[in-house]
Design a protein around this motif. Sequence first.
Motif, PDB file in Angstrom:
ATOM      1  N   ALA C 241       0.840  -1.195   0.000  1.00 33.73           N
ATOM      2  CA  ALA C 241       0.000   0.000   0.000  1.00 33.73           C
ATOM      3  C   ALA C 241       0.876   1.246   0.000  1.00 33.73           C
ATOM      4  CB  ALA C 241      -0.923  -0.014   1.216  1.00 33.73           C
ATOM      5  N   SER C 242       1.975   1.168   0.752  1.00 35.33           N
ATOM      6  CA  SER C 242       2.873   2.311   0.842  1.00 35.33           C
ATOM      7  C   SER C 242       3.521   2.597  -0.512  1.00 35.33           C
ATOM      8  CB  SER C 242       3.935   2.020   1.903  1.00 35.33           C
ATOM      9  OG  SER C 242       4.974   2.953   1.814  1.00 35.33           O
ATOM     10  N   SER C 243       3.969   1.548  -1.188  1.00 34.50           N
ATOM     11  CA  SER C 243       4.676   1.786  -2.447  1.00 34.50           C
ATOM     12  C   SER C 243       3.713   2.152  -3.574  1.00 34.50           C
ATOM     13  CB  SER C 243       5.499   0.551  -2.838  1.00 34.50           C
ATOM     14  OG  SER C 243       4.632  -0.524  -3.117  1.00 34.50           O
ATOM     15  N   GLN C 244       2.449   1.763  -3.463  1.00 31.92           N
ATOM     16  CA  GLN C 244       1.486   2.060  -4.526  1.00 31.92           C
ATOM     17  C   GLN C 244       0.604   3.274  -4.202  1.00 31.92           C
ATOM     18  OE1 GLN C 244       1.517   0.169  -7.428  1.00 31.92           O
ATOM     19  NE2 GLN C 244       3.321  -0.732  -6.435  1.00 31.92           N
ATOM     20  N   TYR C 245       0.744   3.852  -3.028  1.00 32.47           N
ATOM     21  CA  TYR C 245      -0.107   4.966  -2.581  1.00 32.47           C
ATOM     22  C   TYR C 245      -1.585   4.594  -2.609  1.00 32.47           C
ATOM     23  CZ  TYR C 245       4.160   7.513  -3.683  1.00 32.47           C
ATOM     24  OH  TYR C 245       5.458   7.916  -3.747  1.00 32.47           O
ATOM     25  N   SER C 246      -1.882   3.309  -2.574  1.00 34.70           N
ATOM     26  CA  SER C 246      -3.284   2.914  -2.721  1.00 34.70           C
ATOM     27  C   SER C 246      -3.488   1.488  -2.225  1.00 34.70           C
ATOM     28  CB  SER C 246      -3.696   2.993  -4.200  1.00 34.70           C
ATOM     29  OG  SER C 246      -2.887   2.117  -4.961  1.00 34.70           O
ATOM     30  N   GLY C 247      -4.745   1.103  -2.184  1.00 27.63           N
ATOM     31  CA  GLY C 247      -5.073  -0.286  -1.899  1.00 27.63           C
ATOM     32  C   GLY C 247      -5.848  -0.859  -3.061  1.00 27.63           C
ATOM     33  N   GLY C 248      -5.662  -2.144  -3.334  1.00 27.86           N
ATOM     34  CA  GLY C 248      -6.383  -2.750  -4.454  1.00 27.86           C
ATOM     35  C   GLY C 248      -6.710  -4.194  -4.137  1.00 27.86           C
ATOM     36  N   PRO C 249      -7.872  -4.678  -4.568  1.00 28.13           N
ATOM     37  CA  PRO C 249      -8.327  -6.018  -4.179  1.00 28.13           C
ATOM     38  C   PRO C 249      -7.485  -7.148  -4.754  1.00 28.13           C
ATOM     39  CG  PRO C 249      -9.792  -5.080  -5.822  1.00 28.13           C
ATOM     40  CD  PRO C 249      -8.838  -3.999  -5.439  1.00 28.13           C
ATOM     41  N   SER C 250      -6.600  -6.847  -5.717  1.00 33.09           N
ATOM     42  CA  SER C 250      -5.724  -7.930  -6.176  1.00 33.09           C
ATOM     43  C   SER C 250      -4.278  -7.456  -6.258  1.00 33.09           C
ATOM     44  CB  SER C 250      -6.209  -8.457  -7.540  1.00 33.09           C
ATOM     45  OG  SER C 250      -6.263  -7.381  -8.451  1.00 33.09           O
ATOM     46  N   LEU C 251      -3.968  -6.459  -5.446  1.00 35.69           N
ATOM     47  CA  LEU C 251      -2.634  -5.859  -5.490  1.00 35.69           C
ATOM     48  C   LEU C 251      -1.547  -6.884  -5.180  1.00 35.69           C
ATOM     49  CD1 LEU C 251      -1.702  -3.031  -6.089  1.00 35.69           C
ATOM     50  CD2 LEU C 251      -1.708  -2.536  -3.639  1.00 35.69           C
ATOM     51  N   GLY C 252      -1.799  -7.748  -4.202  1.00 40.28           N
ATOM     52  CA  GLY C 252      -0.759  -8.702  -3.796  1.00 40.28           C
ATOM     53  C   GLY C 252      -0.871 -10.044  -4.492  1.00 40.28           C
ATOM     54  N   ASP C 253      -1.968 -10.258  -5.225  1.00 35.74           N
ATOM     55  CA  ASP C 253      -2.209 -11.601  -5.777  1.00 35.74           C
ATOM     56  C   ASP C 253      -1.077 -12.091  -6.674  1.00 35.74           C
ATOM     57  OD1 ASP C 253      -4.509 -11.059  -4.492  1.00 35.74           O
ATOM     58  OD2 ASP C 253      -5.864 -11.545  -6.151  1.00 35.74           O
ATOM     59  N   THR C 254      -0.510 -11.158  -7.457  1.00 34.71           N
ATOM     60  CA  THR C 254       0.530 -11.592  -8.388  1.00 34.71           C
ATOM     61  C   THR C 254       1.814 -11.999  -7.667  1.00 34.71           C
ATOM     62  OG1 THR C 254       1.163  -9.305  -8.612  1.00 34.71           O
ATOM     63  CG2 THR C 254      -0.257 -10.187 -10.329  1.00 34.71           C
ATOM     64  N   LEU C 255       1.890 -11.702  -6.347  1.00 27.06           N
ATOM     65  CA  LEU C 255       3.105 -12.074  -5.610  1.00 27.06           C
ATOM     66  C   LEU C 255       3.029 -13.500  -5.069  1.00 27.06           C
ATOM     67  CD1 LEU C 255       3.889  -8.780  -3.685  1.00 27.06           C
ATOM     68  CD2 LEU C 255       4.717  -9.566  -5.898  1.00 27.06           C
ATOM     69  N   MET C 256       1.871 -14.133  -5.231  1.00 24.32           N
ATOM     70  CA  MET C 256       1.709 -15.477  -4.680  1.00 24.32           C
ATOM     71  C   MET C 256       2.762 -16.432  -5.223  1.00 24.32           C
ATOM     72  SD  MET C 256      -1.621 -17.886  -4.833  1.00 24.32           S
ATOM     73  CE  MET C 256      -1.555 -19.640  -4.659  1.00 24.32           C
ATOM     74  N   LEU C 257       2.882 -16.504  -6.542  1.00 26.43           N
ATOM     75  CA  LEU C 257       3.829 -17.461  -7.124  1.00 26.43           C
ATOM     76  C   LEU C 257       5.276 -17.114  -6.811  1.00 26.43           C
ATOM     77  CD1 LEU C 257       2.037 -18.228 -10.461  1.00 26.43           C
ATOM     78  CD2 LEU C 257       2.581 -19.852  -8.662  1.00 26.43           C
ATOM     79  N   PRO C 258       5.697 -15.836  -7.023  1.00 25.97           N
ATOM     80  CA  PRO C 258       7.083 -15.545  -6.657  1.00 25.97           C
ATOM     81  C   PRO C 258       7.383 -15.820  -5.189  1.00 25.97           C
ATOM     82  CG  PRO C 258       5.954 -13.568  -7.477  1.00 25.97           C
ATOM     83  CD  PRO C 258       5.060 -14.728  -7.734  1.00 25.97           C
ATOM     84  N   ALA C 259       6.415 -15.571  -4.300  1.00 27.36           N
ATOM     85  CA  ALA C 259       6.689 -15.802  -2.877  1.00 27.36           C
ATOM     86  C   ALA C 259       6.827 -17.289  -2.582  1.00 27.36           C
ATOM     87  CB  ALA C 259       5.583 -15.186  -2.022  1.00 27.36           C
ATOM     88  N   ILE C 260       5.921 -18.102  -3.127  1.00 32.33           N
ATOM     89  CA  ILE C 260       6.058 -19.546  -2.911  1.00 32.33           C
ATOM     90  C   ILE C 260       7.356 -20.039  -3.548  1.00 32.33           C
ATOM     91  CG2 ILE C 260       5.089 -21.815  -3.469  1.00 32.33           C
ATOM     92  CD1 ILE C 260       2.338 -20.668  -3.166  1.00 32.33           C
ATOM     93  N   ALA C 261       7.660 -19.511  -4.739  1.00 33.26           N
ATOM     94  CA  ALA C 261       8.900 -19.901  -5.412  1.00 33.26           C
ATOM     95  C   ALA C 261      10.104 -19.552  -4.548  1.00 33.26           C
ATOM     96  CB  ALA C 261       9.000 -19.216  -6.771  1.00 33.26           C
ATOM     97  N   ALA C 262      10.058 -18.368  -3.902  1.00 36.18           N
ATOM     98  CA  ALA C 262      11.176 -17.961  -3.045  1.00 36.18           C
ATOM     99  C   ALA C 262      11.373 -18.947  -1.899  1.00 36.18           C
ATOM    100  CB  ALA C 262      10.925 -16.554  -2.491  1.00 36.18           C
ATOM    101  N   VAL C 263      10.260 -19.369  -1.297  1.00 33.80           N
ATOM    102  CA  VAL C 263      10.371 -20.305  -0.168  1.00 33.80           C
ATOM    103  C   VAL C 263      11.006 -21.615  -0.626  1.00 33.80           C
ATOM    104  CG1 VAL C 263       9.120 -21.572   1.616  1.00 33.80           C
ATOM    105  CG2 VAL C 263       8.353 -19.291   0.947  1.00 33.80           C
ATOM    106  N   VAL C 264      10.489 -22.179  -1.718  1.00 37.31           N
ATOM    107  CA  VAL C 264      10.972 -23.512  -2.084  1.00 37.31           C
ATOM    108  C   VAL C 264      12.361 -23.480  -2.711  1.00 37.31           C
ATOM    109  CG1 VAL C 264       8.722 -24.627  -2.241  1.00 37.31           C
ATOM    110  CG2 VAL C 264       9.648 -23.502  -4.247  1.00 37.31           C
TER     111      VAL C 264
END
Lengths: 506, 353, 329
Positions: C241-264
């Motif tokens: 929210a801080s970096s986008q100056y806003s909130g959005g209902p799918s703002l973080g959704d695209t980070l799901m795969l990179p985040a899981i990928a980072a863990v594994v």
Amino acid sequence: MTDTVLEVRNLRKEFRGVVALDDISFELRRHEVVGLIGENGAGKSTLLKVLSGIYKPDGGEILREGKKVTFRTAAESAAAGIGMVHQEQSLVTSISVAENIFLGVEGAGVSAGVYRWGTLRTLAQEQLDKIGSPISPKTKVEHLSFAERQMVELAKALSVEERADSEPVIVLDEPTSVLEGDELEVLFDQIDRLRKFASIVFVSHRLDEVLRVSDRVYVFKDGQCVAVRDRSEVDVDELHRLMVGRESTAEFYHEAKQTAVVDQPVLMQVTGLGKTKAFEDVNFTLRAGEVVGITGVLGSGREELSRVLFGAEGFDQGSITLGGKSIGLRSPVEAVRAGIGYIPAERRIEGIAQGLSVQENIFLADPSTVSAGPFLKPRAAAAAADEWIRKLKIKTPNRGTNISNLSGGNQQKAVLAKWLTSPRLKVLILDHPTRGLDVGAKEDVYGFIRELCARGIGVILLADTLEETIALSHTILVMRDGRVQQTFDAHPGNKPRPVDLVEGMV
Amino acid sequence: MSQSGPQVADAPATGTPSRTSGPTPPDPTTPGTLARVRGLIGGGGPAVALVVLIAFFSIATPNFFSVSNASSLLSQLSILLVISIGLTFVILLGSLDLSVEGVMASSSLVFVLLASNDRNDLSLGFIALIAGVLTGSLFGLLNGVLHVYLRVPSFMVTLGTGAIGVGLATVLFGGRAPRLMDDGLRGLGFGNFGIFPKLALIAILVLVVALLVQKFTRVGRYGYAIGGDEPVVRLSGVNVERYKVLSFVLAGTGSGIAGVMAAMQLGVGDVSIGAGFQFTAITAVVLGGTALVGGIGGVGKTLVGAAIITVLANGLILLGVNPYVQISVQGLVIVVAVVATGWSLRKRVRAIK
Amino acid sequence: MAILTPTRPRQAAASGVTVKDRIIAVFPLLVLIVLVLLVLTQQPNFLSLASVRGLLESMAPILLLAIGQTFVILTGGIDLSFAVVSSLSTVLLALWLPDMGVGALILVPILACLTGVLTGTVVAFAQIPSFIVSLGAMGLWTGVALTLSSASTIRISANYDVIGWVTDMRIAGLPVSALLAILLAILISVAIRVLNRGRALHTMGLAENALLMSGNPTRAYRILAFALCGLFSGLAGVVLASSQYSGGPSLGDTLMLPAIAAVVIGGNAITGGVGGPLKTLVGALIIVVLRVGLNAIGIDPAYEQIIYGAVIIGAVVLTIDRSRLGIVK
């Protein structure tokens, strides 16, 4: 054609250094019923699993109709005409009786990849007719009772008759444990019918039944075949003596170290304890330094009782008090908090934490002695771990070794250390503590049980054998069908005989 | 492993004196047609719920019970049904396929780009259609092989392949949605046949084939057995791996057909053509009565589940309810359905990850 | 059915650490170094302050999400709802910051934490596989986020300063968001080492039954893992929210795969019990360097999804401990 349909020569099987089958030789003659008896861990089930292709033997050979065979899979064993009725049922509950009977070997039931349901059901009906079962081949197995499933299991085993070139061998592993009355008679009728064209291996702990149906009886003990007897020359008492075998060696069980329990304070009081479909109205007291042994066959309710006493299962009647206070035991967490420890039969799953080091396992239950608040004191923990390893003679390269790499006996000692390190420990429940251990490790465990008593800890013991129970206990409860049938005083000098206990068990 | 040959019928009669090989007595409980249908769609709860919902919306909104709305309901149901049917085969194993949206995206683009379109000069006609469907099958094969032979949990594999599907579609997409220019191909799924949407006819065809596969083939029957108790099936000598992979191929094919259907309906291939279907399809399967633990359920039940979801979505919109709430409700439905089926299996000592 | 599924012993060297374990432990770090060197050949100024700053800025939300997921994966489960929870958090922040100010900054991560508590409680008490429960939760929170935001992006109209510092503040020229995330990863690693129950979540993944039968509150541990995952997803929401100056209902959704990928890819086994936040840190660095590197060697960003998919599958195939899987479903 030879007259031996199945022969096993010098069979050997080890599990991680523990010998399960030691140079077993066994012979099944044409149209013969052979009984197989032995206590838990004697090697019966291991032999059956080798015969059914589940385990690969480490040595020796199997001959079928005089020809050497190796079974790599259960399917290969079935193809050789060996049909198995497993003790633990092997039916898929989500499909029909007909599909189960011919699972993987549908034959004419599936042609050109298309199920011919009429044919499949007719073929299944033929198998069911053999045992005169009224079960419909269309029924889903999940709608059948346990006894009915056992009959389907038998029908499935019988279907090897049509598949193999040679006359079938039918192996019945504890088939009578869930059958009653008429069903039992049906089974015996079937065995009589089968023996006209098949050869049968009958495994059971009910010695009278074994004697009733078998022509010959093999007695297994500690992975060895200790006796073979014709039916005409043996009776139940002798079979039992052969099965238990070892003359009571007081030294082996450290009997000299057993102390009498007189006027010790009561630690645990169990009153009217009951659990639906498992056991009811169980009463006993456990005093400081006392060993209460509980015996009974599978299904007697003693396993459930031991798990209820550790909070791993719930109870619905009665009460348990510990040190005078009533405890609810809603979970193992409460049990441990109250000072109860548990050494489970399923050591590899519930006992040790595989993948953790020996040291971490030792402090799994109670790290308080090596902690400052929530923080671990690394040096104190290391020193304490080394101390336990030395005291219990745990053979391990070092305290940081993954516990999975230790032998069964040393794993069990680490589990014991886990409870001994807890200053709260008042009562320790031992569920088959010597299962799968070699003789030396067993002897060590017996020694530790004596020491626990000397420390004033109360022990509840579910032992592997009657001898163990008798030698180690001060009081023995004999359970059958969920009830305590008899209670024996077993103080030194007043030990009951195994035969006395067996009367209450079966 | 050997699928032992058909020796049962003419096996040597190994002296069985007491065997009474008389004709099988006719089954006393020959079910009537109604009972058969009930057995297929699972009777009880879901079917009743569907009827109640239809009755409710017919009374509550003036437009629900009309020919035009029925037609629009059917076409909404069609694509969801095809996906859910495919998914049913995988869920029966106790597995899951999370690659639906990625597969649909890829197959829709492969289809449109190989057919006559406004991007390139290709015009392969039916081959394009088959290629679109096969794209789905290949993804299914990939899912199955990775899951079964490398022993990776299916949800993890399909999460990855789903991303690969989206990525592949993004590459093919190239910034602008290619339009499908082959009116013949588009006409297969676009518009109505009488009062029937053509998409619904495709869905019915898929449904019939799926019912036959489920009832009369090994992949169909073994699916139930493997989902019910895999170790026992393995012990019986069944090549469990093969049938699991085949189930995933069926699921992928379903998503592939759905992608092609959606492209016919919209006239374009698109990366987000499957958006939202993944979730709805799982909900439809679970709601119909196919348990996520495996072994229980079936394609017929999925029909009811998909119908419930479609009626609910359509009716609630007619009632003016915020459509986003439905996504939340679907999420809750999945959890509640799974909790309800698993509740009796709970034990104090049981590790479920 | 004990007879049918004999538990296979873990084959390992006497020391308890196999060669494979060692390779897996070092492999991610090697990958990272090789990647950095490769990118350097294309972009000599890759390690300049400006470039590293950009790298870390894009890494911060991924790392936070990935650390949260690490807790759950250590127990052998997965939380598929975590990225959606971060989206929901951005929506709540955008809605509440103007009126509540700092209150919103405190409240939103707490609520995110509670979503985890809810998921964890259902998993623990109903004994349902976590991927199913969290899939349902994913739908639930997607719907809530869409409804609250009417499916559109909400600009933060006032009180942006309350979260603005997360993006704007620099320490030694580096973004405070990433530095705080890295600091958290280090603190958690230390806690795992020094606490007497620090390895409780690892043990959940390795031997939950033994842990329970030693009297440990395994349900509480499981809920804790999901709660931490929720909390970190909320923190990721704050950064987004801080970096986008806003909130959005799918703002973080695209980070799901990179985040899981980072863990594994960091070397955390999805079978549980092996790993930690420092491995995840390495994984997150690999993912962002990979992203930048692809750009540098001129690969279309359209291929990014394919690479995430392949990375997830590849890393899981390499790190999964098959001896502990009975039946794989």
